[in-house]
Every structure is written in structure tokens, then in C-alpha cells.
Design an enzyme around this catalytic site. Sequence first.
Site, PDB file in Angstrom:
ATOM      1  NE  ARG A 176      39.514  10.738  94.327  1.00 13.37           N
ATOM      2  CZ  ARG A 176      38.837  11.881  94.348  1.00 13.37           C
ATOM      3  NH1 ARG A 176      39.260  12.934  93.668  1.00 13.37           N
ATOM      4  NH2 ARG A 176      37.727  11.982  95.063  1.00 13.37           N
ATOM      5  CD  GLU A 226      45.508  13.832  96.913  1.00 17.38           C
ATOM      6  OE1 GLU A 226      45.472  13.535  95.704  1.00 17.38           O
ATOM      7  OE2 GLU A 226      44.564  14.347  97.512  1.00 17.38           O
ATOM      8  CG  HIS A 266      42.536  16.772  96.107  1.00 20.64           C
ATOM      9  ND1 HIS A 266      42.547  15.403  96.272  1.00 20.64           N
ATOM     10  CD2 HIS A 266      41.384  17.055  95.455  1.00 20.64           C
ATOM     11  CE1 HIS A 266      41.435  14.893  95.756  1.00 20.64           C
ATOM     12  NE2 HIS A 266      40.718  15.880  95.248  1.00 20.64           N
TER      13      HIS A 266
HETATM   14  P1  NAP Z   1      31.197  11.635  85.975  1.00 19.19           P
HETATM   15  O1  NAP Z   1      30.178  12.626  85.557  1.00 19.19           O
HETATM   16  O2  NAP Z   1      30.762  10.303  86.475  1.00 19.19           O
HETATM   17  O3  NAP Z   1      32.207  11.449  84.753  1.00 19.19           O
HETATM   18  C1  NAP Z   1      33.151  10.447  84.684  1.00 19.19           C
HETATM   19  C2  NAP Z   1      33.387  10.095  83.224  1.00 19.19           C
HETATM   20  O4  NAP Z   1      34.435   9.132  83.141  1.00 19.19           O
HETATM   21  C3  NAP Z   1      32.176   9.499  82.528  1.00 19.19           C
HETATM   22  O5  NAP Z   1      31.985  10.204  81.330  1.00 19.19           O
HETATM   23  C4  NAP Z   1      32.558   8.055  82.258  1.00 19.19           C
HETATM   24  O6  NAP Z   1      32.010   7.654  81.019  1.00 19.19           O
HETATM   25  C5  NAP Z   1      34.071   8.151  82.181  1.00 19.19           C
HETATM   26  N1  NAP Z   1      34.719   6.875  82.539  1.00 19.19           N
HETATM   27  C6  NAP Z   1      34.455   6.050  83.566  1.00 19.19           C
HETATM   28  N2  NAP Z   1      35.250   4.977  83.514  1.00 19.19           N
HETATM   29  C7  NAP Z   1      36.031   5.145  82.426  1.00 19.19           C
HETATM   30  C8  NAP Z   1      37.045   4.351  81.830  1.00 19.19           C
HETATM   31  N3  NAP Z   1      37.379   3.157  82.341  1.00 19.19           N
HETATM   32  N4  NAP Z   1      37.645   4.812  80.716  1.00 19.19           N
HETATM   33  C9  NAP Z   1      37.272   5.999  80.178  1.00 19.19           C
HETATM   34  N5  NAP Z   1      36.316   6.791  80.687  1.00 19.19           N
HETATM   35  C10 NAP Z   1      35.700   6.349  81.805  1.00 19.19           C
HETATM   36  O7  NAP Z   1      32.107  12.212  87.133  1.00 19.19           O
HETATM   37  P2  NAP Z   1      32.508  13.766  87.412  1.00 19.19           P
HETATM   38  O8  NAP Z   1      31.522  14.368  88.319  1.00 19.19           O
HETATM   39  O9  NAP Z   1      32.811  14.411  86.120  1.00 19.19           O
HETATM   40  O10 NAP Z   1      33.855  13.526  88.265  1.00 19.19           O
HETATM   41  C11 NAP Z   1      34.952  12.829  87.716  1.00 19.19           C
HETATM   42  C12 NAP Z   1      36.018  12.564  88.759  1.00 19.19           C
HETATM   43  O11 NAP Z   1      36.706  13.766  89.073  1.00 19.19           O
HETATM   44  C13 NAP Z   1      35.501  12.087  90.125  1.00 19.19           C
HETATM   45  O12 NAP Z   1      35.291  10.688  90.136  1.00 19.19           O
HETATM   46  C14 NAP Z   1      36.597  12.503  91.083  1.00 19.19           C
HETATM   47  O13 NAP Z   1      37.505  11.439  91.299  1.00 19.19           O
HETATM   48  C15 NAP Z   1      37.302  13.654  90.360  1.00 19.19           C
HETATM   49  N6  NAP Z   1      37.138  14.951  91.059  1.00 19.19           N
HETATM   50  C16 NAP Z   1      38.224  15.597  91.526  1.00 19.19           C
HETATM   51  C17 NAP Z   1      38.083  16.847  92.109  1.00 19.19           C
HETATM   52  C18 NAP Z   1      39.255  17.604  92.641  1.00 19.19           C
HETATM   53  O14 NAP Z   1      39.124  18.268  93.662  1.00 19.19           O
HETATM   54  N7  NAP Z   1      40.400  17.564  91.994  1.00 19.19           N
HETATM   55  C19 NAP Z   1      36.813  17.423  92.256  1.00 19.19           C
HETATM   56  C20 NAP Z   1      35.730  16.730  91.777  1.00 19.19           C
HETATM   57  C21 NAP Z   1      35.896  15.492  91.161  1.00 19.19           C
HETATM   58  P3  NAP Z   1      31.816   6.106  80.627  1.00 19.19           P
HETATM   59  O15 NAP Z   1      31.094   5.471  81.776  1.00 19.19           O
HETATM   60  O16 NAP Z   1      31.071   6.158  79.339  1.00 19.19           O
HETATM   61  O17 NAP Z   1      33.184   5.544  80.431  1.00 19.19           O
HETATM   62  C1  GLV Z   2      37.113  15.736  94.989  1.00 20.03           C
HETATM   63  O1  GLV Z   2      38.178  15.301  94.681  1.00 20.03           O
HETATM   64  C2  GLV Z   2      35.893  15.040  94.755  1.00 20.03           C
HETATM   65  O2  GLV Z   2      35.916  13.888  94.290  1.00 20.03           O
HETATM   66  O3  GLV Z   2      34.839  15.625  95.063  1.00 20.03           O
END
Ligand code: NAP
Ligand code: GLV
Length: 334
Positions: free
Chosen positions: A239, A268, A286
Site C-alpha cells: 500500500r 492513489e 495497482h
Molecule cells: P499477510 O499474509 O497477512 O502478510 C502480511 C505480513 O506482514 C505478515 O507476515 C505480517 O507478519 C507482516 N506485518 C504486519 N504488520 C507488520 C509490521 N508492523 N511490521 C512488519 N511486518 C508486519 O498478507 P498478504 O496476503 O501477503 O498481503 C499483504 C498486503 O499486500 C495486503 O495487506 C495488501 O495491502 C497488499 N496487496 C496488494 C496487492 C496489489 O494489487 N498491489 C494485491 C494483494 C495484496 P507479522 O504479523 O509477524 O508482523
Molecule cells: C489489492 O491491493 C488487495 O489488497 O487485494
Amino acid sequence: MSQAKVFITYAIPEKGIKLLTEKFEVDVYEGDEFLSKSEMIERAKDADAIVTQLRDPIDSEFIESLQKAKIIANYAVGYNNIDVQAATRKGIFVTNTPGVLTEATADIAFALLLSVARKIVEADKFVREGKFTGWKPKLFLGYDLFGKTLGIIGMGRIGQAVARRALGFGMNVVYYNRNRLPADIEQRYNARYVDLDTLIATSDYISIHTPLTKETYHLINEERINRMKPNAIIINTARGPVIDELALYKALKDGKIAGAGFDVYENEPLLTPGLEKLDNVVLLPHIGSATYETRDKMSEMVAINIIEVLEGRIPPNLVPEQAAIYLKKSTTHD
Ligand code: NAP
Ligand code: GLV
Ligand code: GLV
């Protein structure tokens, strides 16, 4: 009894809409321009379920205006656009779309990494403009991936999928999370856990995969950018506000670091003015999860969550804050 109503704030792929239409009255906003907040409030107020987009501000004002809603199903995994506390207070379930978009988003992170490192976009433009006059020893020199260190901030689903790709490219992976991963998972990616300062100072590539929270807002600030290696390339598919975009823009403009790849922006869809003029950046609109297959799965997932709730069950993809409450609740009642 009248049919339950589902309001969808912007048209999503057919798959989920079809599932919903078989059971409920479905109101899909089909326009191209986005609905204003007041229009959204008007259309959502008598809905039993709402499908929201990541750009919709589902704040306490919106949530308070809902008269019947039992579920807000976000068509995204990130749910920083939703005031989950306000929804929970009103007894409204909040769901997201974890897992199904992991590989597609990791692909885009890696595509950006390769594109910035090897100047793919700039080089493509060069050829289209008729400037390619023959092979030259120093034409579009970029940076190796092989043997370099990739620092992953947020080693969750997407972070780990990026680590798997990095392994195939012969990179060394370090990562930072609040919680260290179990040894077997670290071994799978040959990934080393380091503190954030070490990651910042030692990585050639940095890829952000945390959610946007109060804690991660401007996690990458001017001070941290100043401690990156001069050849560092930073990729953000998480994000926008996780990075202080103005500080990053200045560092890129002054050549303090080598480059950056953006799929998301702090304000954004607006960019920090001047960002679009830099040639050491690649800018995407995005599109992390934007594949036919993934968007179909997200659409289906949203529909399943709504069906579960409107038929009286707990949905499978509650956001973590609510899973902690409701899943615990349901086990005590069982
Ligand atoms: P996820 O499985 O929940 O992974 C998030 C990771 O971040 C976890 O390992 C968590 O571990 C860590 N985290 C949380 N708070 C933190 C902090 N304060 N400092 C350091 N690490 C931290 O989520 P995901 O499915 O991988 O998705 C991640 C993010 O990608 C989403 O929330 C979304 O905003 C973004 N996204 C963007 C797109 C796009 O289109 N560009 C698509 C999909 C997702 P800990 O809790 O151990 O810290
Ligand atoms: C995309 O940015 C998502 O969070 O799924
Ligand atoms: C480049 O094309 C080479 O053959 O080294």
C-alpha cells in the site's frame, strides 16, 4: 419474505455475481466513474450485504448509515479502507480475499523488480522510438539479480511467494516481520530473519509486503531511505502510505538509490509530482491481482462469504481482527 439485497459498489467479474444472483437481489453499480460517498450511502442503506472495493472509504459514517447490512465483503485482501472496529460494534462481518491473489501479486512484484533492475520499460521505449542503431557494450546497463540480497518486509503469504521466486533467480533472501517464522519455513526459502535496520542497510532489493496499519504507515521514511545502499531498488506492491513517497521521490531524483517500482501510491491515484518524469522508476496502476484467473477467484470468494452470512453462518474469510472474536466465540458456544 422479500429477497435479501446485495449491493456491489463497482462491477466485479461475473462469476461471483452469478452465484449471488441465483439467491438474492443484486444491485451492481455498472458505471465507469466512481460513486460518490453520498451515492454509495444511498444505495447501501437498505442492503443486507455490500461488496466494497479497496478504494471505497468504508469509514464509521458509512457504516453507521447502514440499516440492514450483515456483511461487508471487500474485493481485496488489504482492508485498510474499512473501519473494522465500527463494523464490529454494529455486528457487521467484514471479509477479505486472502490467498487467491498471492501468486499473481508476487508475479507483479517480481515483474517490477526485473523491470527496474534491467530498465525494461525505458529500453522498450527506446526501440519504439527508433533509437536502436545496433548492439553497444554499454547500452542500458542494469543490475544483476543473481547473487544479490533481496530484503522482504512483511513475510506473509505474498512475501513468501516473492521469496520463492527469488530463490529461483539465485538471490539471497533476508526478511523482516514482527514475528519470526518457524525454522522449516525459513529453510524452504533459505531466508534469514534480520531486524529492519539490518535489512535496510544490507539489501540490494527491498520489496514491501505488509498490510497498511498505524504501525506500517511511513515505515519507509527519509531516514531509512538514507541508510539504503546506493544501488538499492525498492518495490512497493503493498500500500502506498507504507512509504513516505515524497522522501522516496527526492532520493530517486537525487540518485541516492538506484530505482523503484510502484504498483501503489501514497495518495492513489495521484502521484507525487515529478515521479512520472523519472526514468529510474516503473509505475503501474495497482494491478497486483489483475489476472483473469485471480479476479474470478476473488469474485467467487466474495460471493461465498456473502452466501454464508445471509444463510446464517460465519463466513470463511473474516478479517483477522474479527476471526479472533467470532471464531473464539463459536468454539465456546459449540
Ligand atoms: P499477510 O499474509 O497477512 O502478510 C502480511 C505480513 O506482514 C505478515 O507476515 C505480517 O507478519 C507482516 N506485518 C504486519 N504488520 C507488520 C509490521 N508492523 N511490521 C512488519 N511486518 C508486519 O498478507 P498478504 O496476503 O501477503 O498481503 C499483504 C498486503 O499486500 C495486503 O495487506 C495488501 O495491502 C497488499 N496487496 C496488494 C496487492 C496489489 O494489487 N498491489 C494485491 C494483494 C495484496 P507479522 O504479523 O509477524 O508482523
Ligand atoms: C489489492 O491491493 C488487495 O489488497 O487485494
Ligand atoms: C550478447 O548478445 C552476447 O552474445 O553476448
